[in-house]
Enzyme design. Structure first.
Site, PDB file in Angstrom:
ATOM      1  CD  GLU A 428      -2.121   1.163   3.130  1.00 39.36           C
ATOM      2  OE1 GLU A 428      -3.176   1.950   2.875  1.00 39.36           O
ATOM      3  OE2 GLU A 428      -1.838   0.301   4.064  1.00 39.36           O
ATOM      4  CG  ASP A 501      -0.335   1.853   6.699  1.00 37.83           C
ATOM      5  OD1 ASP A 501       1.419   0.840   6.161  1.00 37.83           O
ATOM      6  OD2 ASP A 501      -0.530   2.716   6.254  1.00 37.83           O
ATOM      7  CG  ASP A 503      -4.567   1.978   8.744  1.00 36.90           C
ATOM      8  OD1 ASP A 503      -5.002   1.389   7.758  1.00 36.90           O
ATOM      9  OD2 ASP A 503      -4.032   3.656   8.652  1.00 36.90           O
ATOM     10  CG  ASP A 505      -7.765   4.307   5.328  1.00 40.40           C
ATOM     11  OD1 ASP A 505      -8.736   4.637   5.416  1.00 40.40           O
ATOM     12  OD2 ASP A 505      -6.629   5.306   5.388  1.00 40.40           O
TER      13      ASP A 505
END
Length: 642
Positions: A428, A501, A503, A505
């Protein structure tokens, strides 16, 4: 109970020692899959009684200490003395491989357990087993250890009921990985059996919990309910599935089908309740009939024929776009290809299914012309899209040549060419991609950074996927095509690692990529080639410079354990929470996430494709209401990163 069922119906093929010596030959593996297979083998005996008309209630219970109990109200395994073996039929069934009533045509008209290894196999691979049979006014019991009888068949009471109860504890010396059963894995199979046998009630209990959990699995609508559940969250035609049931030459064909708004076919086939994942003659007959009937109506409709170029024909792929079907066959003497029984070989079944579906579908469409027209229009749209996609694929092939020309500009490839040794990190963002390039092993590790919003393939046509600027680099890098043209033999990497990541997203990107792989390259997941990287969540550091003590941890619980381990120096420790992969330099990323000797990864598996298909449809599809309901029902399990 009219059918006679006694020791004389039990036929024998000897030898049990081989099961303990080579368990994988009989149950597939000694890992979790083989462990759960023990339950399936035992439940299959009860289902066979149900298919024969002698059982309508089954209880499957997970007891404490990894013990399983399967009860049914069938006729009860015979306990009288076998005429040639001169021991109780119960002992014979449980201690001899290939001993059972399934080889005697008079006892079972159809049976799932064709090979008959069944419950004797379970006994052989158990630390202990206990069989309780209620029949002929008495309750009988016999106990075994590692397949060897430890007691005689004893009468322990009287009863006017009938049935069989099998309890066992799997042998830890055989199942060394785990002897703990997964509730959800078993529930999916038991739900499947309840759908396929509409008259049966399966009670599934988890008695391992402080407050036991129980689910009643009963579906009066049978496979019609099955099809509706598969397509929950999608708009369908017709509203009520098309249902076909016919018996010919002792072969029962039962089919439920409808079309949904998606672009892929979703057909599940079963023979005597066995999931024939590789299809076979029953599926061939069905496909041929679909092609024949719909083309016959299409050729007779001049108005619809004008909507497509006259040189183009509607292929089966056009006609099955969005088709969901469950095909459940009852075959007296099925011929399966291979021990796993995942492909049917009976040639006569192809002819029967072909004839039945042609006749029944023709009548249905004559009576429901609006449904027919909707299906044909959808097929015509698919044919147009196929023609457009063909042109797009011709252009795309120039970019995916196997010698590496036309590879995406952002791909940093590895130097080795052997797919078994090569892996690609789909990363990402450019920042994390830059760190990954610095930290990787360039011989075996390729890096493909992704940027921008990923496409949700659940909501678009296949040609949009091919031309999407975010997914085209993934397709080109992997080099194996996609969709119906996917060829796993051309795959350039045998480890495809999604590194995003930790998180919200990152989770979204992982989900969108997995949706793409599941819909357009499902073999990647089936083969175990897709992984999720597990970057650390925290760095716990005590001191600075060369003498600093650094610990990387992956959960808040591990962070607390690392701090506790520092004792009196806990307050001096510096704790860093990683908000993204870009915060790490190349060395840190290698050390924590990319070094094969130290990294943690999760392999992506789909133990139940039907459940996975439903989850992707509900969570990623167009329909809002099923998604809202799913979120409400599962919100208590959510782990929010706020």
């Amino acid at each position: 109970m009219s059918a006679s069922y006694s020791a004389g119906n039990i036929q024998v093929l000897k030898g049990l020692e081989a099961v303990r010596k080579r368990p994988g030959m009989y149950i597939g593996s000694t890992g979790p899959r083989g462990l759960h297979h023990l339950v399936y083998e035992t439940v299959d005996n009860s289902i066979d009684e149900a298919m024969a008309g002698f059982c309508d209630t089954i209880v499957v219970a997970l007891e404490k200490d990894d013990v399983v109990r399967v009860e049914d109200n069938g006729r009860g395994i015979p306990v009288d003395i076998h005429p040639t073996e001169h021991i109780s039929a119960l002992e014979l069934v449980l201690t001899r491989l290939h001993a059972g009533g399934k080889f005697d045509k008079g006892s079972y008209k159809v049976s799932g357990g064709l090979h008959g290894v069944g419950v004797s196999c379970v006994n052989a691979l158990s630390d202990w087993m206990e069989a309780t049979v209620t029949r002929d006014g008495h309750i009988y019991r016999q106990k075994y250890e590692k397949g060897i009888p430890k007691t005689k068949v004893e009468i322990i009471g009287d009863s006017d009921k009938h049935g069989t109860t099998i309890r066992w504890k799997a042998d830890k010396t055989i199942f060394t990985e785990t002897t703990t059963y997964d509730y959800d894995v078993l529930k999916d199979r038991l739900r499947e059996l309840a759908f396929l046998n509409s008259g049966i009630v399966i009670t599934f209990r988890d008695e391992r919990l402080e407050k036991p959990k129980e689910e009643i699995l009963k579906f009066e609508g049978g496979i019609n309910e099955f099809v509706k559940e598969i397509d929950e969250g999608k708009s369908v035609i017709p509203a009520e599935p098309i249902y076909i049931k016919e018996e010919r030459n002792d072969v029962v064909t039962e089919i439920s089908m409808h079309y949904n708004s998606s672009y892929s076919e979703n057909i599940h086939t079963f023979v005597n309740d066995i999931n024939t994942r590789d299809g076979g003659t029953h599926l061939e007959g069905f496909k041929n009939a679909i092609r024949f009937v719909l083309n016959k109506f299409f050729d007779a409709n001049e108005k619809l024929k004008k909507l497509i170029d006259k040189d183009e024909k509607l292929t089966y792929e056009d006609l099955s776009s969005g088709l969901t079907a469950v095909i459940s066959m009852k075959v007296p003497e099925p011929e399966f290809e291979g021990q796993t029984k995942e492909k049917l070989g009976n040639t006569e079944v192809r002819t029967i299914v072909d004839q039945v579906v042609k006749e029944k579908l023709t009548i249905y469409f004559e009576q429901n012309p609006a449904v027919l027209e909707s299906i044909l229009k959808k097929s015509i749209d698919e044919a147009k899209a196929r023609i457009a996609a063909r042109k797009a694929k011709d252009n795309a092939r120039k970019k995916t040549m196997s010698d590496g020309f036309g590879m995406p500009e952002k791909l940093s490839d590895c130097s080795l060419k052997d797919p078994e040794q090569c892996e690609v990190y789909i990363v990402e963002g450019d920042s994390a991609g830059g760190s990954a390039k610095k930290g990787r092993d360039p011989k075996t590790q390729a890096i493909l950074p992704l940027w921008g919003k990923m496409l949700n393939v659940e909501k678009v046509r296949p040609e949009k996927v091919m031309n999407n600027d975010k997914l085209e680099p993934v397709i080109a890098s992997l080099g194996a095509g996609f969709g119906k043209d996917f060829n796993i033999d051309k795959l350039r990497y045998h480890k495809i690692i999604i590194m995003a990541d930790a998180d919200v997203d990152g989770s979204h990107i992982r989900t969108l990529l997995l949706t793409f792989f599941f819909r357009y390259m499902p073999q990647l997941i089936e083969k175990g080639y897709v992984y999720l990287a597990m970057p650390p969540l925290f760095k716990v550091q005590l001191g600075n410079g060369k003498n600093a003590k650094v610990t990387y941890v992956y959960t808040e619980e591990e962070r607390e354990q690392a701090l506790q381990a520092l004792g009196d120096q806990r307050e001096k420790a510096d704790v860093q929470r990683y908000k993204g992969l870009g915060e790490m330099d190349g060395d840190q990323l290698w050390e924590t996430t990319m070094d094969p000797a130290r990294r943690k990864m999760r392999v992506v598996t789909v133990p139940d494709a039907i459940a996975a298909d439903k989850i992707f449809s509900v969570c990623m599809g167009e329909e809002v209401e099923p998604r809202r309901r799913f979120i409400e029902e599962n919100s208590s399990y959510a782990n929010l990163d706020l």
